[in-house]
Motif scaffolding. Structure first.
Motif, mmCIF file in Angstrom:
data_model
loop_
_atom_site.group_PDB
_atom_site.id
_atom_site.type_symbol
_atom_site.label_atom_id
_atom_site.label_comp_id
_atom_site.label_asym_id
_atom_site.label_seq_id
_atom_site.Cartn_x
_atom_site.Cartn_y
_atom_site.Cartn_z
ATOM 1 N N ALA A 339 -89.393 -43.550 73.247
ATOM 2 C CA ALA A 339 -89.613 -42.648 72.111
ATOM 3 C C ALA A 339 -90.695 -41.646 72.452
ATOM 4 O O ALA A 339 -91.489 -41.852 73.377
ATOM 5 C CB ALA A 339 -90.035 -43.448 70.868
ATOM 6 N N GLU A 341 -93.334 -38.674 70.148
ATOM 7 C CA GLU A 341 -93.709 -38.225 68.798
ATOM 8 C C GLU A 341 -93.654 -36.705 68.745
ATOM 9 O O GLU A 341 -94.121 -36.026 69.649
ATOM 10 C CB GLU A 341 -95.117 -38.719 68.434
ATOM 11 N N GLU A 342 -93.029 -36.211 67.674
ATOM 12 C CA GLU A 342 -93.034 -34.764 67.400
ATOM 13 C C GLU A 342 -93.557 -34.599 65.981
ATOM 14 O O GLU A 342 -92.989 -35.167 65.050
ATOM 15 C CB GLU A 342 -91.599 -34.189 67.461
ATOM 16 N N LYS A 345 -93.901 -37.621 63.947
ATOM 17 C CA LYS A 345 -92.694 -38.414 63.691
ATOM 18 C C LYS A 345 -92.224 -39.029 65.002
ATOM 19 O O LYS A 345 -92.223 -38.374 66.050
ATOM 20 C CB LYS A 345 -91.569 -37.516 63.127
ATOM 21 N N ILE A 347 -89.601 -40.051 67.524
ATOM 22 C CA ILE A 347 -88.223 -39.694 67.874
ATOM 23 C C ILE A 347 -87.717 -40.675 68.927
ATOM 24 O O ILE A 347 -88.143 -40.626 70.086
ATOM 25 C CB ILE A 347 -88.134 -38.265 68.486
ATOM 26 N N LYS A 349 -85.721 -42.311 71.904
ATOM 27 C CA LYS A 349 -85.044 -41.743 73.076
ATOM 28 C C LYS A 349 -84.208 -42.835 73.730
ATOM 29 O O LYS A 349 -84.555 -44.015 73.662
ATOM 30 C CB LYS A 349 -86.082 -41.230 74.077
#
Lengths: 483, 483
Positions: A339, A341-342, A345, A347, A349
């Motif tokens: 994962a 973070e953007e 949040k 995200i 993967k």
């Protein structure tokens, strides 16, 4: 009192690509992007039903001491491929990740994250090599040792492998892992000094050869070590010379009053046959309390077979096949990005592969071990997103992540989180248990596994399921790539 | 410049029985008796025709630094089985043995002493564990690496195994041994810092995952490393996505003038098929100079087979199967008493066994490698007593030590002593060659072996004979035990 320490600077024990990537992340302005990595494995060595995770203490100590010396930086500068900005970053390097881990000594199963790292991509990526090296090695040996210990059916197993280990840490940390896996003691003296693992030993064949004959060598030993009179009987001929000479010395009452001889060790030949004959000879001579120790290229299969055939062996010294996990010397743990973070949040993967077993479970996750309250046995493990909670008061429906029509609803269970936080923002928050405590914990945890899972050939496959939410996310990501 | 150092106190990395014996020797008044030990091995791993010996530098450094700290002594005192006199002996411990060894990188054969130690029994016995651990480990990896390098037929092999090594030394000294065995480079950065072994690497799958898509990840790499643009193409799909995207980026001319892309790396799937297809695609696009690197659980057999099937691979990254010598992860070197001195006379000793292959060669010995002056090939090795000289000007009759009717007389040869003195009265007398020099020496020595010996399945058995004098002594000692 026992305090393992490794003062070596192992910062550059790192795959070079971690450094080229790190430099690249910085240069591309994404060095601080938050990433999540899972360490997990795909297969239990030797086709076993579970592994035992080990090595966490050494990994945390490595992370605590992680820094780049000026010498390290100069060395990297000389490679002439890194930017000065990156070298300055390393000079001021401070590890700020969070790390969650399954405690050492826990039985674990394929695809479960044994370790989760969250933090700036440069840092989280950098520790990959040492995470894998440390956890793979000790988990390999703890798992193998436990197979051998189970085969011995309660008779003590001693770790005797230093001379055939793959390097010094292979011997030292291998002894640690073997003890966690259930060995009773080690021959490696430094393992007692560092970890408090009992170090044991008596004599080699050279002791016998240094005296005029075997009898004199035995006598000298009995006089020197009245409280540890365990004689190596196979230098010349076990049944014609070794055992008769041992009995002779035992009868000579060289030991002070109150001392009893310990027994004999057999290090070659057919230990099933020799131990039975030696037992008879010792018993006939009145030494029914003398033990027989066997060593010589043993492993779980030989130990199982000779015991089944009625070998009269009281304990086993196991060397090269334990300390190198000879039958399968690789624990194939991997470290995968799951994962990023953007904008705060997470995200998830996924890593696709032509080999379906290489596809990863996406996202920031937790593992729940579900125990039946009536039997106290482990029913299944459930991998969920980290923020999912399990309500123990309600029935819980589990399903197979591949054959989804296979379902099971459980009730009257408790759910235990396996992953605990061990490093927070770069600082260790974990109190190490002693190796003795880890070993006891391991033994207790193994009692929660069904015999079917403990079997060492063709064991029952323990259920490791995904929560519905995690399963759906995985399917969605897979579909994106299929389209 | 490159200077491996290990500051750890590994004195107590010793099998406990070395200490109980040492205490016993002292107590029985024979602690200063002069003994000779041989280190040798009985079988070449993987059924190969020869091994490559390695690890001598680390062993000598260990011996040079050998001392017992107060902490070590206190620890031993607490075991409550050692005499105070012995603990004082350890406190004042000074190593005074002589050591002879075969130089690192030499091809060696079963039953040849790789190392000979002469000195007071307590000392010569004490170093057993570290002699075996050090030489066994590095010889194992050098031998395995050389098998893999030979399979690659001149294409470079990179050592990529740190993450699956058995402990930190397994990774570091394993990289050293792999280089001696012929590897071109390593992924382990610290091995370059310590030994000057080139460290290489580009990117992992996580690099690709950190960008919005594979194409963007490739572009970012090309911009960051114009002189090292080697792209990992199997994160999603090698032929549908990885190679086309790589070619696209290669064509975009992101690299400054004068730079050419390096190529691609394939880390999963069938590397024979994928490399052939990828080669076609690269060639069609005009990138005939771009290399294809393959990695993914490779060993000598897979490399041999895919090359035989026409795989278009230019170099190989080999990980776990090299760094653990997976197919046979134990180098079974042993350390045996072969002689003692009585009134300045050397008395050969033998160790009998029910397994004939476990019987030792008695006495203080030398090994001569006999080279044919015409072909420059090694004809045979001859194990002799240390004081035997070989007259190169006369025909020399060799005979098989088991099938003694098999004889061979050689002429026009030269004889080279393999064992050289590396420690005299406790002081190192040996100038270490660099690992690069050891590697070159190894390659030169391998040229003196016939192809028949180099073959990696069912090789011809190289002749290792005994001198008549040594053979007769052995027979005499054997007969004494038979009577």
């Amino acid at each position: 009192m026992f305090n393992w320490k490794d003062d070596r600077n192992l910062t550059l024990l790192v795959d070079f690509y971690e450094l080229t990537m790190a430099n690249g992340y910085l240069k591309n302005g994404i060095g601080d992007k938050i990433a999540y990595f899972d360490m997990f494995f795909r297969n239990v060595p030797d086709g076993g039903g579970f592994s035992i995770v080990a090595g966490l203490e050494q990994l945390i100590e490595y992370i605590k001491g992680l820094k780049f010396t000026d010498e390290d930086i100069d060395f990297l500068r000389n490679k002439k491929i890194f930017d000065e900005e990156f070298l300055m970053y390393l000079k001021n390097f401070k590890f700020t990740c969070d790390v969650w881990a399954i405690p050492e000594g826990t039985p674990v199963f394929p695809y479960e994250p044994l370790l989760v790292v969250r933090g700036p991509i440069i840092q989280a990526q950098f520790i990959e090599t040492m995470v894998l090296l440390t956890i793979n090695h000790q988990s390999l040996i703890a798992t193998k040792a436990n197979r051998i210990v189970r085969a011995a059916q309660g008779k003590p197993v001693f770790e005797f492998g230093s001379r055939r280990a793959q390097g010094y840490d292979g011997a030292i940390l291998g002894a640690r892992a073997a003890y966690i896996g259930g060995c009773a003691a080690t021959a490696n003296t430094i393992a007692e000094k560092m970890f408090g693992i009992p170090a044991v030993g008596t004599m080699a064949h050279s002791w016998i050869q240094m005296f005029d004959n075997e009898l004199e060598a035995f006598r000298a030993w009995a006089r020197t070590y009245p409280d540890n009179c365990l004689l190596l009987v196979d230098t010349y001929n076990v049944l014609k010379s070794g055992v008769p000479n041992a009995i002779k010395v035992f009868k000579e009452e060289l030991l002070p009053k109150g001392y009893r001889p310990k027994g004999i060790r057999i290090d070659s030949g057919d230990i099933k046959y020799l131990s039975q004959k030696a037992r008879e000879m010792l018993d006939e001579a009145g030494f029914t309390d003398c033990n027989i120790v066997a060593s010589n290229s043993l492993d779980e299969f030989i130990i199982r077979d000779v015991l089944q055939q009625g070998a009269k062996i009281d304990s086993f010294g196991v060397g090269e096949r334990l300390i190198t996990a000879k039958s399968e010397p690789v624990f194939g743990g991997v470290y995968k990005l799951v994962a990023i973070e953007e904008e705060n949040k997470i995200i998830p993967k996924i890593k696709i592969s032509e080999n379906p077993e290489k596809i990863t479970n996406p996202g920031f996750k937790q593992i729940y071990r579900l125990y039946d309250n009536k039997t106290n046995k482990a029913i299944a493990d459930l991998i969920t997103f980290a923020n999912e909670e399990i309500d123990e008061s309600k029935p819980l429906k589990l399903f197979d992540p591949i054959f989804t029509w296979k379902t099971k609803t459980i009730e009257n269970f408790r759910a235990r989180k396996l992953l605990i936080k061990v490093i927070e923002n770069g600082s260790a928050t974990y109190n190490y248990p002693s190796v003795g405590e880890i070993k006891s914990y391991c033994q207790e945890e193994l009692k929660t596994l069904w015999d079917e899972v403990l079997r060492f050939e063709n064991p029952h496959k323990y259920y490791v399921d995904l929560s519905l939410k995690l399963w759906k996310t995985k399917q969605k990501l897979l579909k994106q790539f299929a389209d």
